[in-house]
Design a protein around this motif. Structure first.
Motif, mmCIF file in Angstrom:
data_model
loop_
_atom_site.group_PDB
_atom_site.id
_atom_site.type_symbol
_atom_site.label_atom_id
_atom_site.label_comp_id
_atom_site.label_asym_id
_atom_site.label_seq_id
_atom_site.Cartn_x
_atom_site.Cartn_y
_atom_site.Cartn_z
ATOM 1 N N ARG A 109 42.152 10.345 -17.155
ATOM 2 C CA ARG A 109 41.952 10.979 -18.454
ATOM 3 C C ARG A 109 39.934 11.736 -18.692
ATOM 4 O O ARG A 109 39.805 12.126 -19.297
ATOM 5 N N LEU A 110 39.964 10.883 -18.138
ATOM 6 C CA LEU A 110 38.282 10.562 -18.233
ATOM 7 C C LEU A 110 37.596 10.712 -17.105
ATOM 8 O O LEU A 110 36.276 10.505 -16.524
ATOM 9 N N ARG A 111 38.575 10.849 -15.786
ATOM 10 C CA ARG A 111 37.966 11.154 -14.653
ATOM 11 C C ARG A 111 37.043 12.586 -14.278
ATOM 12 O O ARG A 111 36.118 12.211 -13.678
ATOM 13 N N ALA A 112 37.020 13.146 -14.799
ATOM 14 C CA ALA A 112 35.509 14.280 -14.941
ATOM 15 C C ALA A 112 34.591 13.887 -15.286
ATOM 16 O O ALA A 112 33.300 13.935 -15.014
ATOM 17 N N ARG A 113 34.461 13.218 -16.513
ATOM 18 C CA ARG A 113 33.452 12.598 -17.190
ATOM 19 C C ARG A 113 32.772 11.887 -15.831
ATOM 20 O O ARG A 113 31.269 11.598 -15.737
ATOM 21 N N LEU A 114 33.785 10.295 -15.611
ATOM 22 C CA LEU A 114 33.128 9.700 -14.307
ATOM 23 C C LEU A 114 32.595 10.387 -12.904
ATOM 24 O O LEU A 114 31.710 9.773 -12.259
ATOM 25 N N ALA A 115 33.517 11.962 -12.595
ATOM 26 C CA ALA A 115 33.237 12.049 -12.086
ATOM 27 C C ALA A 115 31.474 12.918 -11.667
ATOM 28 O O ALA A 115 30.778 12.648 -10.753
ATOM 29 N N LEU A 181 39.437 9.145 4.155
ATOM 30 C CA LEU A 181 38.416 8.013 5.737
ATOM 31 C C LEU A 181 37.931 7.050 4.705
ATOM 32 O O LEU A 181 37.879 5.795 4.549
ATOM 33 N N LEU A 182 36.896 8.027 3.771
ATOM 34 C CA LEU A 182 35.991 6.979 2.961
ATOM 35 C C LEU A 182 36.713 6.792 1.628
ATOM 36 O O LEU A 182 36.380 5.710 1.764
ATOM 37 N N ARG A 183 37.566 7.164 1.237
ATOM 38 C CA ARG A 183 38.715 6.740 0.086
ATOM 39 C C ARG A 183 39.091 5.462 0.501
ATOM 40 O O ARG A 183 39.349 4.649 -0.545
ATOM 41 N N GLU A 184 39.650 4.838 1.566
ATOM 42 C CA GLU A 184 40.682 4.002 2.370
ATOM 43 C C GLU A 184 39.502 3.296 2.270
ATOM 44 O O GLU A 184 39.754 1.707 2.209
ATOM 45 N N GLU A 185 37.926 3.140 2.098
ATOM 46 C CA GLU A 185 37.507 1.851 2.694
ATOM 47 C C GLU A 185 36.778 1.381 1.853
ATOM 48 O O GLU A 185 36.646 0.328 1.211
ATOM 49 N N LEU A 186 36.736 2.562 0.647
ATOM 50 C CA LEU A 186 36.184 2.127 -1.191
ATOM 51 C C LEU A 186 37.204 1.397 -1.225
ATOM 52 O O LEU A 186 37.118 0.153 -2.804
ATOM 53 N N LEU A 187 38.678 1.605 -0.980
ATOM 54 C CA LEU A 187 39.081 1.356 -2.495
ATOM 55 C C LEU A 187 39.991 -0.388 -1.221
ATOM 56 O O LEU A 187 39.314 -1.164 -2.160
ATOM 57 N N ARG A 188 39.666 -0.231 -0.323
ATOM 58 C CA ARG A 188 39.420 -2.056 0.513
ATOM 59 C C ARG A 188 37.879 -2.345 0.104
ATOM 60 O O ARG A 188 38.542 -4.100 -0.080
ATOM 61 N N LEU A 189 36.843 -1.946 -0.136
ATOM 62 C CA LEU A 189 36.297 -3.175 -0.738
ATOM 63 C C LEU A 189 36.070 -3.164 -1.937
ATOM 64 O O LEU A 189 36.207 -4.608 -2.760
ATOM 65 N N ILE A 190 36.971 -2.015 -3.090
ATOM 66 C CA ILE A 190 36.684 -2.560 -3.534
ATOM 67 C C ILE A 190 38.378 -3.334 -4.378
ATOM 68 O O ILE A 190 37.914 -4.232 -5.475
ATOM 69 N N ALA A 399 41.740 5.654 -9.186
ATOM 70 C CA ALA A 399 41.542 7.058 -10.029
ATOM 71 C C ALA A 399 40.493 6.688 -9.960
ATOM 72 O O ALA A 399 39.187 8.472 -10.060
ATOM 73 N N PHE A 400 39.435 5.398 -10.210
ATOM 74 C CA PHE A 400 37.909 5.933 -9.709
ATOM 75 C C PHE A 400 37.132 6.002 -8.551
ATOM 76 O O PHE A 400 36.350 6.998 -9.440
ATOM 77 N N VAL A 401 37.716 5.508 -6.794
ATOM 78 C CA VAL A 401 37.890 6.459 -6.155
ATOM 79 C C VAL A 401 37.971 8.034 -6.912
ATOM 80 O O VAL A 401 37.151 8.380 -5.673
ATOM 81 N N ASP A 402 39.036 8.573 -6.460
ATOM 82 C CA ASP A 402 39.380 9.258 -6.522
ATOM 83 C C ASP A 402 38.119 9.983 -7.385
ATOM 84 O O ASP A 402 37.976 11.541 -6.655
ATOM 85 N N ALA A 403 37.500 9.767 -8.518
ATOM 86 C CA ALA A 403 36.729 10.412 -9.047
ATOM 87 C C ALA A 403 35.094 10.334 -8.307
ATOM 88 O O ALA A 403 34.943 11.597 -8.556
ATOM 89 N N LEU A 404 35.518 9.701 -7.404
ATOM 90 C CA LEU A 404 34.108 9.449 -6.834
ATOM 91 C C LEU A 404 33.812 10.605 -5.489
ATOM 92 O O LEU A 404 33.317 10.675 -5.073
ATOM 93 N N VAL A 405 34.923 11.074 -4.971
ATOM 94 C CA VAL A 405 35.373 11.468 -3.639
ATOM 95 C C VAL A 405 35.871 12.821 -3.512
ATOM 96 O O VAL A 405 35.943 13.663 -3.002
ATOM 97 N N GLY A 406 36.756 12.359 -4.803
ATOM 98 C CA GLY A 406 37.010 14.480 -4.899
ATOM 99 C C GLY A 406 38.343 14.604 -4.342
ATOM 100 O O GLY A 406 39.213 13.567 -3.957
ATOM 101 N N ASP A 407 38.761 16.037 -4.920
ATOM 102 C CA ASP A 407 39.990 16.300 -4.456
ATOM 103 C C ASP A 407 39.838 15.742 -2.802
ATOM 104 O O ASP A 407 38.797 16.852 -3.012
#
Length: 407
Positions: A109-115, A181-190, A399-407
């Motif tokens: 629910r707070l995704r937009a604020r984080l993005a 690609l970016l989403r997968e790599e960020l999730l791997r690091l987190i 949810a955190f990575v989705d907020a970073l890279v967008g839809d």
């Protein structure tokens, strides 16, 4: 002889004449000058009411007979008088208990604020990766963005190496492919496999005990109050321990948070022994059969060895009731790499089991999530995304990575 008597009589007559002249002159001086025209009007004061024999005759007024007067019944006459509450001295109404927002799905629910706060990281990387030619200069810019976002040197090098290899293998780079690609790599690091739940259940017949530590100014007391709301929203009963006795307003602030959700706060005198208050809080939690005891400690400056030793004392005293179930370190996301220095020092004093990142909505340094986990080897469990009472959310990597890279 006759001459003497005559002299006395003459003297008396002379004195009388002189006295008459003096009185006459005084009376003349006191008289007001005569007005040439009309005489001034003098208003008399209102007459006072007469009493006694001078009282006026009473006026005739209608009177009720005894038959017309409503007398109480016999039962009412012998009944005990009913107490009438004085609104001036009545006790104030108890504050209404708030119902906190459910914790599940808060980060979504707070995704937009984080993005909004992480645009530099996500959009900046996607923009660079979308270039037709990814030369060395472009990869250096990608590294700069990651370092600026506090991802950390080692994690940045690892991420860039993986991205270069996968982009080379893919060949074509559509926006959707790059985003995935970016989403997968960020999730791997987190990391997605870590247990990020706050451990609040004791294996014994005692409440779960959570110790909240951190440096002054990170929002530690506020985080403790918000965490109480998260637990109450999940159906847990909570006792708060105000062991921050060095800051005058800390205990009042924590008690206010507790009253909002019906949680009792155990506190002591200002400047009292924090370890004693922490011990009493757990003792009260056991006596009340509470589910969780949250202990807010004083904000320790990591350069003050004595204060850090005292934090170790708090931990040892609390463990006399049983083992600590969770030690949460509160870090300000805006402090960046300085937060990692604080984290290392706290980890040497107490066994940190989880991290709370506050003010994550007000910074583009979201990479601190990656670097602090690597530094301590413990997961980020909660993130603060605003000033509202329900803006503390369980950390969800997807949810955190989705907020970073967008839809």
């Amino acid at each position: 002889m006759e001459i003497v008597i005559l002299a006395v009589v003459i003297a008396l007559v002379a004195i009388g004449a002189i006295s008459g002249l003096v009185v006459s002159s005084r009376r003349k001086k006191q008289l007001p000058p005569s007005a040439p025209s009309s005489t001034p009007t003098i208003t008399a004061p209102p007459a006072e009411p007469h009493v006694g024999e001078e009282a006026e005759a009473p006026r005739e007024e209608p009177r009720r007979t005894i038959e017309e007067v409503d007398l109480p019944s016999a039962e009412e006459a012998v009944a005990e008088p009913a107490a009438v509450e004085d609104p001036v001295v009545a006790e104030p109404e108890a504050p209404s208990i708030e119902i906190p927002e459910p914790a599940a799905g808060r980060l979504v629910r707070l995704r937009a604020r984080l993005a909004r706060s992480q645009n530099t990281l996500g959009k900046g990387l996607l923009s660079l990766l979308s270039r037709e030619h990814l030369d060395e200069e472009t990869w250096e810019e990608i590294e700069d963005i990651l370092l600026t976002a506090d991802v950390g040197v080692a994690a940045t090098q690892e991420l860039v190496d993986h991205l270069r290899e996968r982009v080379r293998v893919l060949g074509t780079r559509t926006p959707d492919e790059l985003r995935g690609l970016l989403r997968e790599e960020l999730l791997r690091l987190i990391g997605t496999d870590a247990d990020r739940s706050v451990r609040t259940e004791s294996g014994l017949d005692t409440p779960g005990v959570v110790l909240v530590v951190g440096v002054n100014g990170t929002g530690k007391t506020t985080t403790t109050g918000k965490l109480a709301r998260v637990l109450v929203a999940d159906g847990r009963s909570v006792v708060l321990g105000a062991a921050d006795t060095f800051r005058a307003a800390a205990a009042d602030q924590l008690q206010t948070w507790g009253e909002r959700v019906g949680a009792r706060t155990v506190r002591g005198p200002e400047g009292g022994d924090p370890a004693s208050i922490a011990y009493d809080a757990v003792k009260e939690g056991i006596a009340e059969g509470a589910d969780v005891v949250l202990i807010d400690t004083a904000g320790r400056l990591h350069t003050k060895t004595g204060l850090m030793d005292e934090l170790g004392k708090v931990k040892r005293v609390v463990e006399k009731h049983g083992p600590l179930d969770e030690v949460l370190l509160v870090l300000d996301a805006t402090t960046g790499q300085n937060g990692l220095v604080q984290a290392r020092v706290f980890a040497e004093v107490v066994d940190i089991t989880g991290i709370v990142l506050t003010k994550l909505d007000g910074t583009a340094k979201g990479g601190i999530v990656i670097s602090v986990q690597r530094e301590l080897g413990v997961p980020v469990k909660l993130v603060g995304l605003g000033e509202g009472p329900d803006d503390l959310a369980p950390f969800e990597p997807e949810a955190f990575v989705d907020a970073l890279v967008g839809d």
